[in-house]
Write an enzyme that holds these catalytic residues in place. Structure first.
Site, PDB file in Angstrom:
ATOM      1  N   PHE A 115       0.670  -1.125   0.028  1.00 17.45           N
ATOM      2  CA  PHE A 115       0.158  -0.080   0.040  1.00 17.45           C
ATOM      3  C   PHE A 115       0.912   1.061  -0.006  1.00 17.45           C
ATOM      4  CE2 PHE A 115      -4.640   0.799   0.675  1.00 17.45           C
ATOM      5  CZ  PHE A 115      -5.196  -0.606  -0.063  1.00 17.45           C
ATOM      6  N   GLN A 235      -7.982  15.053   2.459  1.00 20.72           N
ATOM      7  CA  GLN A 235      -7.037  13.624   1.961  1.00 20.72           C
ATOM      8  C   GLN A 235      -8.175  13.615   0.640  1.00 20.72           C
ATOM      9  OE1 GLN A 235      -6.533   9.306   2.346  1.00 20.72           O
ATOM     10  NE2 GLN A 235      -4.651  10.306   3.270  1.00 20.72           N
ATOM     11  N   HIS A 237      -8.574  11.260  -2.688  1.00 23.83           N
ATOM     12  CA  HIS A 237      -7.634   9.945  -2.719  1.00 23.83           C
ATOM     13  C   HIS A 237      -7.581  10.083  -4.663  1.00 23.83           C
ATOM     14  CE1 HIS A 237      -7.565   5.531  -3.746  1.00 23.83           C
ATOM     15  NE2 HIS A 237      -7.448   5.613  -2.459  1.00 23.83           N
ATOM     16  N   LEU A 247     -14.876   4.711  -5.504  1.00 27.93           N
ATOM     17  CA  LEU A 247     -13.236   4.795  -4.573  1.00 27.93           C
ATOM     18  C   LEU A 247     -13.000   3.038  -5.829  1.00 27.93           C
ATOM     19  CD1 LEU A 247     -11.102   5.414  -3.010  1.00 27.93           C
ATOM     20  CD2 LEU A 247     -11.212   3.845  -1.846  1.00 27.93           C
ATOM     21  N   GLU A 250      -6.532   1.621  -3.216  1.00 29.15           N
ATOM     22  CA  GLU A 250      -4.965   1.618  -3.502  1.00 29.15           C
ATOM     23  C   GLU A 250      -4.735  -0.046  -3.868  1.00 29.15           C
ATOM     24  OE1 GLU A 250      -3.199   5.112  -1.198  1.00 29.15           O
ATOM     25  OE2 GLU A 250      -1.851   3.128  -0.810  1.00 29.15           O
ATOM     26  N   ARG A 281      -0.599   9.598  -1.013  1.00 31.79           N
ATOM     27  CA  ARG A 281      -1.941   9.717  -1.526  1.00 31.79           C
ATOM     28  C   ARG A 281      -1.433  11.629  -2.267  1.00 31.79           C
ATOM     29  NH1 ARG A 281      -6.535   6.366   2.173  1.00 31.79           N
ATOM     30  NH2 ARG A 281      -5.712   4.688   0.894  1.00 31.79           N
ATOM     31  N   HIS A 347     -11.752  11.710   0.020  1.00 31.07           N
ATOM     32  CA  HIS A 347     -12.111  10.041   1.008  1.00 31.07           C
ATOM     33  C   HIS A 347     -11.306  10.997   1.902  1.00 31.07           C
ATOM     34  CE1 HIS A 347     -11.585   6.845   0.512  1.00 31.07           C
ATOM     35  NE2 HIS A 347     -10.362   6.403   1.518  1.00 31.07           N
ATOM     36  N   ARG A 389      -2.871  11.092   5.768  1.00 32.13           N
ATOM     37  CA  ARG A 389      -3.277   9.528   6.047  1.00 32.13           C
ATOM     38  C   ARG A 389      -2.614   8.443   5.246  1.00 32.13           C
ATOM     39  NH1 ARG A 389      -6.608   5.490   5.971  1.00 32.13           N
ATOM     40  NH2 ARG A 389      -8.315   6.689   5.262  1.00 32.13           N
TER      41      ARG A 389
HETATM   42  C1  FAD Z   1     -14.668   3.542  -0.009  1.00 31.61           C
HETATM   43  C2  FAD Z   1     -13.762   3.858   1.371  1.00 31.61           C
HETATM   44  C3  FAD Z   1     -13.004   2.980   1.138  1.00 31.61           C
HETATM   45  C4  FAD Z   1     -11.954   2.859   1.937  1.00 31.61           C
HETATM   46  N1  FAD Z   1     -10.764   1.882   2.073  1.00 31.61           N
HETATM   47  C5  FAD Z   1     -10.409   2.106   3.728  1.00 31.61           C
HETATM   48  C6  FAD Z   1      -8.920   0.775   4.026  1.00 31.61           C
HETATM   49  O1  FAD Z   1      -8.520  -0.328   2.822  1.00 31.61           O
HETATM   50  N2  FAD Z   1      -8.334   0.641   4.633  1.00 31.61           N
HETATM   51  C7  FAD Z   1      -8.419   2.159   6.042  1.00 31.61           C
HETATM   52  O2  FAD Z   1      -7.512   1.837   6.704  1.00 31.61           O
HETATM   53  N3  FAD Z   1      -9.599   3.215   5.456  1.00 31.61           N
HETATM   54  C8  FAD Z   1     -10.234   2.618   4.529  1.00 31.61           C
HETATM   55  N4  FAD Z   1     -11.153   4.009   4.208  1.00 31.61           N
HETATM   56  C9  FAD Z   1     -11.291   5.010   5.467  1.00 31.61           C
HETATM   57  C10 FAD Z   1     -11.891   4.490   6.748  1.00 31.61           C
HETATM   58  O3  FAD Z   1     -13.328   3.153   5.882  1.00 31.61           O
HETATM   59  C11 FAD Z   1     -12.861   5.162   7.450  1.00 31.61           C
HETATM   60  O4  FAD Z   1     -11.962   6.295   7.731  1.00 31.61           O
HETATM   61  C12 FAD Z   1     -13.397   4.601   8.722  1.00 31.61           C
HETATM   62  O5  FAD Z   1     -14.011   3.228   8.177  1.00 31.61           O
HETATM   63  C13 FAD Z   1     -14.278   5.906   9.705  1.00 31.61           C
HETATM   64  O6  FAD Z   1     -15.046   5.073  10.151  1.00 31.61           O
HETATM   65  P1  FAD Z   1     -16.144   5.357  11.946  1.00 31.61           P
HETATM   66  O7  FAD Z   1     -16.302   4.883  12.357  1.00 31.61           O
HETATM   67  O8  FAD Z   1     -14.910   6.960  12.262  1.00 31.61           O
HETATM   68  O9  FAD Z   1     -16.835   5.681  10.628  1.00 31.61           O
HETATM   69  P2  FAD Z   1     -18.207   5.610  10.094  1.00 31.61           P
HETATM   70  O10 FAD Z   1     -17.818   4.055   9.574  1.00 31.61           O
HETATM   71  O11 FAD Z   1     -18.260   6.699   9.215  1.00 31.61           O
HETATM   72  O12 FAD Z   1     -19.290   5.487  10.671  1.00 31.61           O
HETATM   73  C14 FAD Z   1     -20.182   6.770  11.324  1.00 31.61           C
HETATM   74  C15 FAD Z   1     -21.512   6.376  12.563  1.00 31.61           C
HETATM   75  O13 FAD Z   1     -21.434   7.318  12.507  1.00 31.61           O
HETATM   76  C16 FAD Z   1     -23.325   7.836  12.721  1.00 31.61           C
HETATM   77  N5  FAD Z   1     -23.205   9.124  12.769  1.00 31.61           N
HETATM   78  C17 FAD Z   1     -23.034   9.868  12.045  1.00 31.61           C
HETATM   79  N6  FAD Z   1     -23.012  11.175  12.574  1.00 31.61           N
HETATM   80  C18 FAD Z   1     -24.617  11.059  13.209  1.00 31.61           C
HETATM   81  C19 FAD Z   1     -25.804  11.348  13.284  1.00 31.61           C
HETATM   82  N7  FAD Z   1     -25.975  13.289  13.666  1.00 31.61           N
HETATM   83  N8  FAD Z   1     -26.693  10.888  14.076  1.00 31.61           N
HETATM   84  C20 FAD Z   1     -26.827   9.625  14.489  1.00 31.61           C
HETATM   85  N9  FAD Z   1     -25.392   8.784  14.207  1.00 31.61           N
HETATM   86  C21 FAD Z   1     -24.788  10.000  13.156  1.00 31.61           C
HETATM   87  C22 FAD Z   1     -23.645   7.148  11.306  1.00 31.61           C
HETATM   88  O14 FAD Z   1     -24.622   6.331  11.314  1.00 31.61           O
HETATM   89  C23 FAD Z   1     -22.350   6.149  11.668  1.00 31.61           C
HETATM   90  O15 FAD Z   1     -22.881   4.959  12.358  1.00 31.61           O
HETATM   91  C24 FAD Z   1     -11.944   4.109   3.566  1.00 31.61           C
HETATM   92  C25 FAD Z   1     -12.987   4.924   3.137  1.00 31.61           C
HETATM   93  C26 FAD Z   1     -13.488   4.701   2.103  1.00 31.61           C
HETATM   94  C27 FAD Z   1     -14.644   5.646   1.771  1.00 31.61           C
END
Ligand code: FAD
Length: 574
Positions: A115, A235, A237, A247, A250, A281, A347, A389
Site C-alpha cells: 500500500f 485527503q 484519494h 473509490l 489503492e 496519496r 476521501h 494519512r
Molecule cells: C470507499 C472507502 C474505502 C476505504 N477503504 C479503507 C481501507 O481499505 N483501509 C483503511 O484503513 N481505511 C479505509 N477507508 C477509510 C475508513 O473506512 C474510514 O475512515 C472509517 O471507516 C471511518 O470509520 P468510523 O468508525 O470513524 O465512522 P463510520 O464508519 O463512517 O461511521 C459513522 C457512524 O456515525 C453515525 N452518525 C454520524 N452522524 C450521526 C448523527 N448525527 N446521529 C447518529 N449517528 C450518526 C453513522 O450512522 C455511522 O454509524 C475507506 C473509506 C472509504 C470511504
C-alpha cells in the site's frame, strides 16, 4: 421519552463498535446510529488494515511508525503513532479470533499486500503490510464486530439521529436524538458519551464517501465549544472512478496496477522514483492533477488511466473482485481488458475533534479535558495521520483508539453518578425543529448543498491559494445566510429525511467554513494541504497543529505544538 445508560456511543462504524465491545461486562453501553449500524461507511473500506506482522517479508513496528510519521509530513503526534504501530499486530489477531475471514497466502497465513507509503527499512523499498479480506476488508470486519455486539446484547438505537450533546455543570451528560421512523425526540442520559461519527467527505462534489458522511459529529462538538484540530488537511484519494468519484482502492496499485497519462507514460516515475505508483496519496493525487493541468490527461481531458490489464484475469478477480464489479457496473468497462479512467476524489479528513491518547476530548490548546466527552475514529484527531494519512491506517486507528476510548470510559465513569438536569433538554430541540419546519423561505437545501460542494471543490481541494480561499469563505458565508431562508416541504414526522438532510447541511456549512479558515491560516504546503502561494513546507513557523474555535464572527484559529519523539522532521522524498 428519556433513557439512561452508563456509556452512549454515537456511531456504529468500526470505531464505535470496537469501543462498545470493549465496554461489555463493565458498563451498560448503548450505540446510536443514524443509519442501520452495518451500513456505516466503515463497511465500504476495501483495501486493508496495516500491521507489521511480517507474514510476507521482514517488517517491524518501528518501520511502520516511521512511514506513518513521514507520510504525515511530520505533523502527526509521535507518541500516538507509536501506540498505534505497536498495537497493530494485536488488532489483527484479535479480529482473526473474532472471526474475520482474512485472505491467506500460500503458507496459510494472513495475506499482506503493498500500500502507498508503507516501506521496508525506513523508506528503502515498498513492503507488504496491508492485511486484507480480498477487497471487502471493511465489510467483513463490520459484520464480525456487529455480531459480537449482538452476542453481548449491546443496546442499539438504529436510525436515531443525534441532534445535540447536552452539557451541564461543565460535563457532557447525554444527548438528544430524533427517532427517524417516528419523529419522536428522546433524551438519553449518560455518564460518558463517545463521538464515533466518521468523516465529512460529502461536503465535496467528488467524493468516495457514503451519503451519511456529513460531518455531524464535528459540528456537535464545535457548537459545544470544542475546537477542531487540523481541519485544513483533507485527503484526496488518487483513484476515484471518473466521473463518479467512487473509490478504486489503492489495493489496485498494491497488486501491481499502474497509472498512465494520455501519452501512455507511467508518469509516477517522475514524481516518486523509488516507490512510483506506491507513493502516498497526497503525492499521487497532485501528480495526476499536474499531468492533467499540463495537458497530458487522457485525450486532453481531466482524468488519467489506471491500468490493471497486465495483472491477468485470475489475480484481478481474486484480489480485486468488488472493485472490478463497480467498474463494470458504473462504467461498462472491463478492467481485465481495458484501463480504468480515474481522477482524485475526496476521501478522508485527517483533522477532527482533538483527543488525548485515550480518546478524552480536549477543550483547548493547553489540553484541558472536556468532562464526559470522548471521540474516536475518523471524527477524532489524536493525531496519528498529521497532514496526510497512509492507506490502511484508518481502520487501524479506529480499532486501536476505539478500544482505548472504551477502556478510558469504563475507568472514568466509576467516579460519576447520573446527573439530574436543571433544564429540559428536549424543549430546546423541539423548538429548533418547529422553527426549521415553519420557515417558508425561497431556498431549497438541495440547491445550497450543490453550491457548497462545488465551491469547496473549486477553492479548497488539492491545490489552494489565498485568493481562492478568501473567495470560498465569502461564498460559504453567503450560503450560511441563505440557509436561514430555507423551506422544508415535508412537514411530517415519520422518516422525514428532508428535515434530517437540512440539519446535516447546517453542519456541513459550518465545517466547510472551518476547513477554509484553517487552510487560509496555514501559509505553507504540508501533506494534503498544498498552497500554490506557499509551495514549501515551513517547519520554523508551521510545525504546529491548528485549532479552530467557534466565535460569533466565525472560526478563530489558535495553535498547539506537535509531539516529536523518535523521528526529527526531514525532507519528504519517495
Ligand atoms: C470507499 C472507502 C474505502 C476505504 N477503504 C479503507 C481501507 O481499505 N483501509 C483503511 O484503513 N481505511 C479505509 N477507508 C477509510 C475508513 O473506512 C474510514 O475512515 C472509517 O471507516 C471511518 O470509520 P468510523 O468508525 O470513524 O465512522 P463510520 O464508519 O463512517 O461511521 C459513522 C457512524 O456515525 C453515525 N452518525 C454520524 N452522524 C450521526 C448523527 N448525527 N446521529 C447518529 N449517528 C450518526 C453513522 O450512522 C455511522 O454509524 C475507506 C473509506 C472509504 C470511504
Amino acid at each position: 421519552m428519556n433513557f439512561q445508560h452508563d456509556i452512549v456511543i454515537v456511531g456504529a462504524g468500526l470505531a464505535g463498535l470496537q469501543a462498545a465491545v470493549e465496554c461489555v461486562g463493565s458498563a451498560d453501553v448503548a450505540v446510536v446510529s443514524k443509519v442501520f449500524p452495518t451500513r456505516s461507511h466503515s463497511c465500504a473500506a476495501q483495501g486493508g488494515i496495516a500491521a507489521s506482522i511480517g507474514n510476507e517479508e521482514e517488517d517491524h513496528w518501528e518501520w511502520h511508525m516511521f512511514d506513518t510519521t513521514k507520510g504525515s509530513d511530520y505533523l502527526a503526534d509521535q507518541d500516538a503513532v507509536e501506540i498505534m504501530a505497536r498495537d497493530a499486530p494485536r488488532v489483527i489477531y484479535e479480529l482473526e479470533h473474532m472471526g474475520v475471514p482474512f485472505s491467506r497466502n500460500a503458507q496459510g497465513k494472513i495475506a499482506q499486500r503493498n500500500f502507498g507509503g508503507h516501506t521496508r527499512d525506513y523508506g528503502k523499498a515498498p513492503v507488504k503490510r496491508a492485511c486484507h479480506a480480498s477487497d471487502r476488508t471493511g465489510r467483513v470486519s463490520m459484520d464480525t464486530l456487529y455480531e459480537q455486539c449482538v452476542r453481548h446484547k449491546i443496546k442499539f438505537y438504529p436510525e436515531h439521529y443525534v441532534l445535540s450533546l447536552i452539557f451541564d455543570s461543565g460535563r457532557c451528560v447525554g444527548l438528544v436524538t430524533c427517532d427517524l421512523p417516528t419523529g419522536e425526540l428522546h433524551f438519553i442520559a449518560a455518564k460518558a458519551v463517545l463521538l464515533a461519527t466518521g468523516g465529512c467527505g460529502r461536503i465535496y462534489k467528488t467524493t468516495s464517501n457514503s451519503f451519511a458522511t456529513t460531518g455531524d459529529g464535528f459540528n456537535l462538538a464545535y457548537q459545544a465549544g470544542i475546537p477542531l484540530e487540523d481541519m485544513e488537511f483533507v485527503q484526496f484519494h488518487p483513484t476515484g472512478i471518473y466521473p463518479l468519484g467512487i473509490l478504486v482502492s489503492e489495493a489496485a496499485r498494491g497488486e501491481g496496477g499502474i497509472l498512465r497519462n494520455g501519452l501512455g507514460e507511467q508518469f509516477m516515475e517522475r514524481y516518486a522514483p523509488t516507490v512510483k505508483d506506491l507513493a502516498p496519496r497526497d503525492i499521487v493525487s497532485r501528480a495526476i492533477l499536474t499531468e492533467i493541468r499540463e495537458g497530458r490527461g487522457i485525450d486532453g481531458k481531466d482524468y488519467v488511466h489506471l491500468d490493471l490489464t497486465h495483472l491477468g484475469e485470475e489475480k484481478i478477480l481474486k484480489k480485486l473482485w468488488e472493485i472490478t464489479s463497480f467498474v463494470r457496473i458504473y462504467l461498462g468497462i472491463d478492467p481485465v481488458r481495458e484501463p480504468v479512467p480515474v481522477q482524485p476524489t475526496c476521501h478522508y479528513i485527517m483533522g477532527g475533534i482533538p483527543t488525548d491518547i485515550d480518546g478524552r476530548v480536549l477543550a483547548d490548546e493547553s489540553g484541558t479535558i472536556a468532562g464526559g466527552l470522548y471521540a474516536a475514529g475518523e471524527c477524532a484527531c489524536v493525531s496519528v495521520h498529521g497532514a496526510n494519512r497512509l492507506g490502511c491506517n484508518s481502520l487501524l486507528d479506529l480499532l486501536v483508539f476505539g478500544r482505548r476510548s472504551g477502556m478510558a470510559m469504563k475507568e472514568d465513569i466509576s467516579k460519576y453518578m447520573h446527573h439530574l438536569l436543571s433544564f429540559d433538554p428536549l424543549k430546546i430541540q423541539e423548538e429548533k425543529i418547529t422553527g426549521l419546519l415553519s420557515r417558508e423561505g425561497a431556498e431549497t437545501p438541495g440547491e445550497l448543498r450543490r453550491k457548497m460542494q462545488s465551491l469547496m471543490m473549486e477553492h479548497c481541494s488539492s491545490f489552494r491559494n489565498e485568493k481562492g480561499l478568501r473567495k470560498g469563505i465569502e461564498e460559504i458565508r453567503s450560503l450560511k445566510e441563505r440557509y436561514k431562508d430555507i423551506r422544508i416541504k415535508n412537514k411530517g414526522k415519520n422518516f422525514n429525511y428532508e428535515l434530517m438532510e437540512a440539519i446535516e447541511l447546517g453542519h456541513q456549512l459550518d465545517i466547510s467554513e472551518v476547513i477554509l479558515v484553517s487552510a487560509l491560516d496555514r501559509k505553507e504546503s504540508r501533506g494534503a494541504h498544498f498552497r500554490e502561494d506557499f509551495p514549501a513546507r515551513d517547519d520554523r513557523n508551521y510545525l504546529k497543529h491548528t485549532l479552530a474555535f467557534q466565535t460569533a464572527s466565525g472560526p478563530e484559529v489558535k495553535h498547539k505544538p506537535v509531539k516529536v519523539t523518535r523521528f526529527q522532521p526531514q525532507a519528504r522524498r519517495y
